[in-house]
Design a protein around this motif. Structure first.
Motif, PDB file in Angstrom:
ATOM      1  N   LYS A  23      -8.839 -22.815  19.708  1.00 14.86           N
ATOM      2  CA  LYS A  23      -8.286 -22.900  21.048  1.00 14.86           C
ATOM      3  C   LYS A  23      -6.760 -22.925  20.964  1.00 14.86           C
ATOM      4  N   GLY A  62      -3.257 -23.236  23.495  1.00 20.05           N
ATOM      5  CA  GLY A  62      -2.788 -23.552  24.834  1.00 20.05           C
ATOM      6  C   GLY A  62      -2.909 -25.039  25.132  1.00 20.05           C
ATOM      7  N   ILE A  63      -2.579 -25.398  26.419  1.00 20.81           N
ATOM      8  CA  ILE A  63      -2.635 -26.786  26.876  1.00 20.81           C
ATOM      9  C   ILE A  63      -3.737 -26.889  27.908  1.00 20.81           C
ATOM     10  N   TYR A  64      -4.624 -27.827  27.674  1.00 20.92           N
ATOM     11  CA  TYR A  64      -5.764 -27.966  28.544  1.00 20.92           C
ATOM     12  C   TYR A  64      -5.976 -29.440  28.878  1.00 20.92           C
ATOM     13  N   TRP A  72      -5.860 -33.098  30.604  1.00 18.99           N
ATOM     14  CA  TRP A  72      -4.887 -33.961  31.281  1.00 18.99           C
ATOM     15  C   TRP A  72      -3.450 -33.597  30.956  1.00 18.99           C
ATOM     16  N   ARG A  73      -3.239 -32.978  29.753  1.00 18.68           N
ATOM     17  CA  ARG A  73      -1.878 -32.563  29.396  1.00 18.68           C
ATOM     18  C   ARG A  73      -1.391 -31.465  30.345  1.00 18.68           C
ATOM     19  N   LYS A  74      -2.294 -30.536  30.687  1.00 20.02           N
ATOM     20  CA  LYS A  74      -1.927 -29.460  31.606  1.00 20.02           C
ATOM     21  C   LYS A  74      -1.617 -30.001  32.993  1.00 20.02           C
ATOM     22  N   ARG A  75      -2.387 -30.967  33.458  1.00 21.85           N
ATOM     23  CA  ARG A  75      -2.125 -31.538  34.775  1.00 21.85           C
ATOM     24  C   ARG A  75      -0.795 -32.319  34.804  1.00 21.85           C
ATOM     25  N   CYS A  76      -0.508 -33.034  33.716  1.00 19.26           N
ATOM     26  CA  CYS A  76       0.778 -33.763  33.659  1.00 19.26           C
ATOM     27  C   CYS A  76       1.955 -32.804  33.644  1.00 19.26           C
ATOM     28  N   LEU A  77       1.798 -31.681  32.925  1.00 21.30           N
ATOM     29  CA  LEU A  77       2.883 -30.700  32.897  1.00 21.30           C
ATOM     30  C   LEU A  77       3.134 -30.111  34.278  1.00 21.30           C
ATOM     31  N   TYR A  78       2.071 -29.744  34.973  1.00 20.81           N
ATOM     32  CA  TYR A  78       2.243 -29.218  36.325  1.00 20.81           C
ATOM     33  C   TYR A  78       2.871 -30.264  37.269  1.00 20.81           C
TER      34      TYR A  78
END
Length: 290
Positions: free
Chosen positions: A25, A27-29, A31-37
């Motif tokens: 895999k 990329g960022i998936y 909770w890390r992706k939600r924090c970045l957004y």
């Protein structure tokens, strides 16, 4: 998701053998992706708020290409065409001018202070105007006219007054604790001139003479003790139509038959004067009051 296949070959054989498949895999998936957004969204909100505040400050302060609102910035200084300026902290300026059509007014709820400093930052002159008093601190004080004519000058040693006439209008006159040197001393028209020393002596000295003149009135000298007129070399001249000495003592003796009330003035060796009733001859020897 990327699937990668690895193919291996054995030494001496050209037939490839399949390798085990596995998934990697990239990329960022989660909770890390939600924090970045969420962080990117917060950053965009901060940028928008800062930009809106900047626009609001520019609109409120009236920033333009020439300055800030009514305050114009030029190469030779700052100019305020209209309105009033309020300074919350000290102001340092080389020159302060008013507008051409109005005067310069400086207001303060406490006091107004003007300080002059040297190159080292030390205060060399100060003027402070407060609600109860005005103070000035300077080694030399000079006041001149528009033509640079001296009106008033003062330092640690002396005070100079430039005009030809100094007028004192106070009801109590002027009080001097020490000597005063003037070429002429006179009162106003239709007013008396009085020189008085309540508890000490009063001296008038001049190297070439003292002149007391009253053009339309009298000259009076009153003393509780003695009035002494003394000349070390010259004469004492009483030049008048009538010379009166009403307080001279009268001798006890007299001459009978002096019905006209005539008297003669007698002088003692000490200089004392007294009156004696006149006779055919001098009667001073008969009436000694010395």
């Amino acid at each position: 998701m990327v699937r990668e296949q690895y193919v291996t070959t054995t030494q001496g054989s050209s037939v490839p053998s399949p390798a085990p498949d596995h998934v990697s895999k990239i990329g960022i998936y989660g909770w890390r992706k939600r924090c970045l957004y969420l962080f990117v969204l917060l950053l965009i909100i901060i940028l928008v708020v800062n930009f809106a505040l900047t626009i609001w400050i520019f609109r409120v302060m009236w920033f333009n290409t020439e300055g800030m609102g009514l305050l114009e910035v030029h190469s030779d200084g700052v100019k305020l065409d209209e309105g009033e300026s309020e300074f919350l902290f000290p102001v340092y300026a080389e020159e302060v001018h008013s507008r051409e059509d109005s005067s310069l007014l400086v207001h303060s709820t406490e006091n107004v202070s003007l300080n002059a400093r040297n190159e080292d930052g030390d205060v060399t002159g100060r003027i402070s105007v407060g609600p109860k008093e005005a103070q000035g601190h300077t080694p030399d004080l000079l006041i001149t006219t528009q033509n640079d004519n001296m009106l008033f000058s003062a330092d640690c040693d002396q005070v100079l007054i430039g005009p030809d006439k100094l007028r004192i209008t106070g009801p109590e006159g002027a009080l001097f604790q020490h000597s005063v040197e003037v070429p002429q001393l006179r009162s106003e028209l239709f007013k008396d001139l009085r020189l008085e020393s309540p508890t000490r002596s009063l001296s008038i000295n001049a190297p070439k003479g003292v002149h007391l003149k009253a053009l339309a009135g009298n000259i009076e000298a009153a003393s509780k003790m003695d009035v002494i007129l003394q000349s070390s070399i010259g004469l004492l001249v009483l030049d008048a139509e009538t010379v009166r000495m009403p307080g001279l003592p009268l001798g006890e003796g007299g001459v009978s038959g002096n019905a006209q009330g005539l008297f003669e003035v007698c002088v003692c060796p000490s200089g004392k004067l007294f009156l004696s009733k006149a006779g055919v001859t001098s009667t001073c020897n008969e009436n000694q009051e010395c």
